[in-house]
Design an enzyme around this catalytic site. Structure first.
Site, PDB file in Angstrom:
ATOM      1  N   ASP A 104       0.862  -1.100   0.113  1.00 51.81           N
ATOM      2  CA  ASP A 104       0.015   0.063  -0.210  1.00 51.81           C
ATOM      3  C   ASP A 104       0.778   1.296  -0.102  1.00 51.81           C
ATOM      4  O   ASP A 104       0.477   2.198  -0.809  1.00 51.81           O
ATOM      5  CB  ASP A 104      -0.855   0.059   1.290  1.00 51.81           C
ATOM      6  CG  ASP A 104      -1.979  -0.909   1.118  1.00 51.81           C
ATOM      7  OD1 ASP A 104      -2.446  -1.296  -0.090  1.00 51.81           O
ATOM      8  OD2 ASP A 104      -2.702  -0.992   2.013  1.00 51.81           O
ATOM      9  N   SER A 106       3.854   1.754  -0.771  1.00 48.19           N
ATOM     10  CA  SER A 106       4.624   1.905  -2.137  1.00 48.19           C
ATOM     11  C   SER A 106       3.780   2.587  -3.345  1.00 48.19           C
ATOM     12  O   SER A 106       4.168   3.286  -4.120  1.00 48.19           O
ATOM     13  CB  SER A 106       5.434   0.603  -2.655  1.00 48.19           C
ATOM     14  OG  SER A 106       6.212   0.227  -1.330  1.00 48.19           O
ATOM     15  N   ASP A 151       0.974  -9.903   3.417  1.00 48.31           N
ATOM     16  CA  ASP A 151      -0.123  -9.732   4.361  1.00 48.31           C
ATOM     17  C   ASP A 151      -1.489  -9.878   3.583  1.00 48.31           C
ATOM     18  O   ASP A 151      -2.434 -10.112   4.082  1.00 48.31           O
ATOM     19  CB  ASP A 151      -0.193  -8.326   4.877  1.00 48.31           C
ATOM     20  CG  ASP A 151       0.969  -8.414   5.982  1.00 48.31           C
ATOM     21  OD1 ASP A 151       1.606  -9.099   6.154  1.00 48.31           O
ATOM     22  OD2 ASP A 151       1.039  -6.924   6.592  1.00 48.31           O
ATOM     23  N   ASN A 516      -7.799 -32.292 -15.274  1.00 47.99           N
ATOM     24  CA  ASN A 516      -8.585 -32.644 -16.446  1.00 47.99           C
ATOM     25  C   ASN A 516     -10.086 -32.618 -16.115  1.00 47.99           C
ATOM     26  O   ASN A 516     -10.527 -33.339 -17.168  1.00 47.99           O
ATOM     27  CB  ASN A 516      -8.091 -33.750 -16.978  1.00 47.99           C
ATOM     28  CG  ASN A 516      -8.272 -35.058 -16.008  1.00 47.99           C
ATOM     29  OD1 ASN A 516      -8.623 -34.996 -14.805  1.00 47.99           O
ATOM     30  ND2 ASN A 516      -8.203 -36.272 -16.527  1.00 47.99           N
ATOM     31  N   ARG A 549      23.788 -29.344 -20.486  1.00 50.57           N
ATOM     32  CA  ARG A 549      22.878 -30.561 -20.236  1.00 50.57           C
ATOM     33  C   ARG A 549      21.627 -30.205 -20.263  1.00 50.57           C
ATOM     34  O   ARG A 549      21.154 -28.990 -19.751  1.00 50.57           O
ATOM     35  CB  ARG A 549      23.165 -31.074 -18.804  1.00 50.57           C
ATOM     36  CG  ARG A 549      22.492 -32.771 -18.453  1.00 50.57           C
ATOM     37  CD  ARG A 549      23.185 -32.958 -17.438  1.00 50.57           C
ATOM     38  NE  ARG A 549      24.354 -33.560 -17.433  1.00 50.57           N
ATOM     39  CZ  ARG A 549      24.994 -34.038 -16.351  1.00 50.57           C
ATOM     40  NH1 ARG A 549      24.287 -34.254 -15.304  1.00 50.57           N
ATOM     41  NH2 ARG A 549      26.089 -34.683 -16.592  1.00 50.57           N
ATOM     42  N   MET A 556       2.953 -35.848 -14.690  1.00 47.24           N
ATOM     43  CA  MET A 556       1.781 -36.545 -14.686  1.00 47.24           C
ATOM     44  C   MET A 556       0.713 -35.813 -15.595  1.00 47.24           C
ATOM     45  O   MET A 556       0.862 -34.598 -15.991  1.00 47.24           O
ATOM     46  CB  MET A 556       1.209 -36.795 -13.639  1.00 47.24           C
ATOM     47  CG  MET A 556       1.752 -38.169 -13.177  1.00 47.24           C
ATOM     48  SD  MET A 556       1.114 -38.783 -11.378  1.00 47.24           S
ATOM     49  CE  MET A 556       1.991 -40.382 -11.235  1.00 47.24           C
ATOM     50  N   HIS A 644       4.843 -40.987  -9.151  1.00 46.30           N
ATOM     51  CA  HIS A 644       4.079 -40.969  -7.967  1.00 46.30           C
ATOM     52  C   HIS A 644       4.596 -39.942  -7.024  1.00 46.30           C
ATOM     53  O   HIS A 644       3.633 -39.344  -5.982  1.00 46.30           O
ATOM     54  CB  HIS A 644       3.955 -42.227  -7.140  1.00 46.30           C
ATOM     55  CG  HIS A 644       2.932 -43.037  -8.056  1.00 46.30           C
ATOM     56  ND1 HIS A 644       3.398 -43.757  -9.394  1.00 46.30           N
ATOM     57  CD2 HIS A 644       1.622 -43.243  -7.891  1.00 46.30           C
ATOM     58  CE1 HIS A 644       2.117 -44.159  -9.710  1.00 46.30           C
ATOM     59  NE2 HIS A 644       1.179 -43.992  -9.018  1.00 46.30           N
TER      60      HIS A 644
HETATM   61  P1  ADP Z   1       4.568  -1.058   1.745  1.00 42.97           P
HETATM   62  O1  ADP Z   1       4.990  -0.677   0.243  1.00 42.97           O
HETATM   63  O2  ADP Z   1       5.169  -2.641   1.701  1.00 42.97           O
HETATM   64  O3  ADP Z   1       3.339  -0.673   2.305  1.00 42.97           O
HETATM   65  P2  ADP Z   1       5.687   1.183   3.293  1.00 42.97           P
HETATM   66  O4  ADP Z   1       4.640   1.558   3.762  1.00 42.97           O
HETATM   67  O5  ADP Z   1       7.089   1.062   3.925  1.00 42.97           O
HETATM   68  O6  ADP Z   1       5.929  -0.413   2.666  1.00 42.97           O
HETATM   69  O7  ADP Z   1       6.183   1.881   1.901  1.00 42.97           O
HETATM   70  C1  ADP Z   1       7.370   1.867   1.229  1.00 42.97           C
HETATM   71  C2  ADP Z   1       7.817   3.101   0.717  1.00 42.97           C
HETATM   72  O8  ADP Z   1       6.828   3.635   0.018  1.00 42.97           O
HETATM   73  C3  ADP Z   1       8.094   4.311   1.769  1.00 42.97           C
HETATM   74  O9  ADP Z   1       9.261   3.940   2.453  1.00 42.97           O
HETATM   75  C4  ADP Z   1       7.953   5.513   1.125  1.00 42.97           C
HETATM   76  O10 ADP Z   1       9.421   5.619   0.519  1.00 42.97           O
HETATM   77  C5  ADP Z   1       7.092   5.279   0.153  1.00 42.97           C
HETATM   78  N1  ADP Z   1       5.746   5.536   0.760  1.00 42.97           N
HETATM   79  C6  ADP Z   1       4.805   4.870   1.607  1.00 42.97           C
HETATM   80  N2  ADP Z   1       3.762   5.799   1.885  1.00 42.97           N
HETATM   81  C7  ADP Z   1       4.073   6.890   1.102  1.00 42.97           C
HETATM   82  C8  ADP Z   1       3.074   8.415   1.120  1.00 42.97           C
HETATM   83  N3  ADP Z   1       2.119   8.386   1.787  1.00 42.97           N
HETATM   84  N4  ADP Z   1       3.848   9.169   0.293  1.00 42.97           N
HETATM   85  C9  ADP Z   1       4.786   9.066  -0.396  1.00 42.97           C
HETATM   86  N5  ADP Z   1       5.552   8.041  -0.286  1.00 42.97           N
HETATM   87  C10 ADP Z   1       5.182   6.854   0.581  1.00 42.97           C
END
Ligand code: ADP
Length: 737
Positions: A104, A106, A151, A516, A549, A556, A644
């Site tokens: 979320d 990222s 998650d 199948n 190789r 199966m 098997h």
């Molecule tokens: P994930 O992507 O697994 O949810 P994070 O929440 O730590 O992990 O986010 C990963 C990276 O994405 C953060 O370190 C940041 O650089 C960027 N990021 C997260 N939230 C925001 C946001 N609200 N605005 C800008 N960049 C964000």
């Protein structure tokens, strides 16, 4: 066109499979690829973090956990100046779009980058940091996200990259804990990941037969202590020898206070005088080699991401898997919905959070609440009996179907009998009453606890079956198995006019590793078989040493190429030889020529996945000789017939969960058929639109009997993807895997 790829946030197994597919599908379509290391931080840093990728850059990485691009959390990317620097680097590198694999956070960052793109360009032009013409007529920057999070908390996809592997890790760990717990009659509290999402805990509990679960989406008021300890106490009184409690790391009291594994341990000590053991699974859940499902899904998502990014629509999206189809959802919607669930949980509005998680999450929670009961809710009523049996050959996950079907039916006061050894047992009256606690520890056992043998059922058996039906007052039948089992049900159906007693409702539940069967896209057992194959091929790869190789790995599937094609995608095989391809000696020679070409260009190892009936007249040894003869000494050929071992072993999380799901649906349907006096046979299956029942005759009409497989096989659409990922890249040296 030139695209960048980043993996960001928490890493998850399967990210490499996605990186590989994005890279190769892009190169295949003439798009240049820049791998950007260390997530958003790398985008901001620029320089050496940007690396030109060729076909080989993504070779040999399919089976690795983690991400070859590395990942990082980046605080600077959260700021406007940080994102401005990112824009500057991306424009200077000539990058037109970015595929972001992450959670979320990222993807939220990706959306901001997109929304601010024009402003950043203008500001950079004003500073003189970029040429003005770039800012005046900016082409929209293209963004595609892929869900990467163990998650499984992301909106817009049924599964995110990493979740299936994490579930398998949980299942493996809890299986081990269960066996020691059972010996010592212990109670274990197992904490699994999931800060705001109970998916892993909930599905982990369904798949391991855990006895209690605590998740963030459920309102845990002050009485949760009481409810849990009472249930555990009743379980012990009913004969359970051990208890497993799964708790998501984000579970909390309704007032927001966290419930940790230690909290539960203390409750058990104070209320029951039980000294529970605590196991926090932690980061092992993130690691490890990705499962077969993960590799196939990530490859498909990667391909879809490239298709989208080179397509006409500039709207930033996340590509997810919805009902087993890739689907693009606008990033604005993904971010808004994910934030909405998180806000509901943070504010303690658990009911709303549960609604936002969707129907199948709620169904699983309901199912789990029935499965964890110490005894059925209702007393046995006078409703006759349902017979349940498994037909041979057996398949891993059958026991999950049986366990769930029994408990769902018995919970409503319906008597259920188990039939030993399939239809043979039915004809002989080899039957016994199945009770609630009989199935307690069945979930993690391979094969079938009822016994599943191959048996040629004929008309001559019907009087015996009639006798059994009458003697036991059997009013419905659930038959779990593959095509042989369906045919046996067909014999019963044909016998209706002569033996009216046979006209009871019957349901076939698809369970075969062959994949199948008509009326379903998922057969119980195939996922376990696929993982068995993938494990074996991963090992075989290490034995090649420095030799040139090729390995022919025979799998199966009878006349169905499901296992062959899926295994090909999941192992990064050079080619698949499938029955559907109608291969001939001529095509085999052409394939060998392709391999020879690959080895000449530098390939050291080639994997050829061959379905057991790929050729009507040639066996694997023959194919090996042809290949070796035609290799012109460019490579040697070895064969490995997995046999098997594909069918054996402990069922995967997927097979246990889908098996439970189908078992529950079959039981409910047959109870309603009995209650409403409907007769007739049906097939239950999992299709695009969810669980569906197909009338028996209709399902059989879908079969291509000559080839013993359905006429339509949706999985064949991924043949092209397998070919793209395996072939040597345009103008490149041949790549491994
Ligand atoms: P994930 O992507 O697994 O949810 P994070 O929440 O730590 O992990 O986010 C990963 C990276 O994405 C953060 O370190 C940041 O650089 C960027 N990021 C997260 N939230 C925001 C946001 N609200 N605005 C800008 N960049 C964000």
């Amino acid at each position: 066109m030139r695209i960048g790829i980043i993996s960001s946030g928490g890493d998850s197994p399967g990210m490499n499979a996605a990186i590989r597919a994005i890279t190769r599908c892009a190169l295949d379509r003439g798009v240049e690829v820049i791998g950007i290391h260390e997530g958003w931080q790398g985008v901001v840093d620029g320089g050496a973090k940007y690396q030109r990728f060729d076909w080989r850059s993504a070779g040999g990485i399919l089976q690795w956990g983690g991400t070859i691009l590395g990942t990082a959390r980046s605080d600077i990317f959260r700021t406007i100046p940080g994102r401005r620097q990112a824009v500057r680097n991306l424009v200077n590198a000539g990058i037109d779009g970015l595929v972001v694999i992450g959670g979320d956070g990222s993807l939220t960052g990706a959306l901001y980058l997109y929304q601010e793109w024009g402003d950043h360009l203008a500001a950079l032009a004003a500073e003189g940091a970029l040429p003005a013409e770039l800012a005046q007529n900016p082409r929209p920057f293209r963004i595609v996200g892929l869900p990467g999070s163990i998650d499984n908390d992301q909106y817009g996809t049924d599964m995110s990259i990493g979740a299936d592997t994490a579930l398998n890790t949980i299942v493996e760990a809890v299986d081990k804990l269960s066996s020691t717990a059972d010996s010592h009659q212990r109670t274990f509290v197992v904490e699994v990941m999931g800060r705001r999402c109970g998916y892993l805990a909930l599905m982990g509990a369904v798949a391991t037969g855990a006895d209690w679960v605590l998740i963030p989406e459920e309102e845990l008021d002050a009485r949760w202590h009481h409810r849990m300890t009472e249930a555990l106490k009743r379980g012990r009184e009913a004969g359970r020898r051990h208890d497993i409690i799964l708790v998501a790391e984000g579970a909390r009291h309704s007032d927001g206070l966290p419930i940790r594994a230690e909290t539960i341990q203390e409750v058990l000590r104070n209320r029951l005088g039980v000294e529970a053991r605590v196991t926090v699974l932690g980061h092992v859940q993130r690691g490890g080699s990705p499962s077969a499902f993960e590799r196939v899904m990530s490859s498909r998502l990667g391909e879809a991401a490239v298709e989208y990014i080179i397509g006409p629509d500039p709207t930033p999206v996340m590509i997810g898997l919805v009902n087993n189809q890739t689907k693009a959802t606008p990033l604005t919607e993904v971010v808004a919905q994910s934030q909405a669930v998180n806000a509901e949980i943070d504010q303690g509005n658990f009911r709303n959070a549960l609604v936002l998680r969707g129907q199948s999450f709620r169904d699983s929670l309901d199912l789990l609440k029935t499965l964890t009961r110490a005894e059925p809710r209702e007393e046995l009523a006078d409703k006759g009996r349902i017979a349940i049996l498994t037909g041979g050959p057996d398949a891993p996950g059958m026991n999950a179907v049986l366990r769930t079907a029994l408990r769902i039916a018995r919970n409503e006061g319906q008597d259920v009998v188990g039939v030993r050894d399939g239809f043979q047992g039915l004809a002989r009256g080899d039957i016994w009453d199945l009770n609630w606690m009989d199935v307690q520890n069945w979930i993690n056992l391979g094969g079938s606890e009822l016994g599943a043998i191959r048996y040629e059922l004929t008309e001559a058996d019907l009087p015996g079956i009639v006798k059994t039906i009458k003697a036991w007052d059997i009013r419905g039948l659930i038959a779990v198995g593959g095509m042989d089992t369906y045919e046996q049900v067909g014999v019963l159906v044909k016998g209706w006019n002569r033996h009216p007693e046979l006209e009871i409702p019957m349901i076939c539940v698809p369970a075969t590793i062959d994949g199948n069967l008509p009326g379903t896209e998922v057969a119980i057992g195939a996922d376990t078989a696929l993982n068995n194959i993938v494990d074996a091929v991963d090992k075989i790869k290490y034995t090649a040493g420095a030799a040139h190789r090729a390995f022919i790995v025979e799998v199966m599937g009878r006349r169905c190429g499901y296992l062959g094609l899926m295994a090909g995608i999941a192992t990064g095989a050079e080619m698949e030889l499938l029955p559907e391809d109608n291969a001939t000696l001529e095509t085999l020679l052409r394939d060998t020529e392709l391999l020879r070409e690959g080895f000449r260009k530098g390939k050291k190892l080639g994997i050829v996945i061959m379905s057991e009936n790929a050729f009507p007249y040639y066996d694997t040894e023959f194919v090996r000789r042809v290949m070796e003869a035609e290799s012109n000494a460019a490579f040697e050929v070895r064969e490995s017939i997995l046999g098997h071992l594909q069918r054996g072993g402990v069922p995967t999380a997927f097979d246990r969960i889908q098996g439970s799901r189908l078992g529950a649906h079959a039981a409910k349907q047959i109870m309603s058929d009995i209650a409403e006096k409907r007769t007739g046979a049906q097939v239950v299956g999992i299709m695009r639109r969810g669980v569906v029942f197909t009338p028996f005759a209709e399902a059989l009409a879908q079969m291509d009997w000559e080839n013993w497989r359905p006429k339509e096989q949706p999985f064949l659409q991924w043949h092209g993807l397998a070919d793209t990922l395996a072939k040597p890249g345009p103008g490149e040296r041949a790549g491994e895997g």
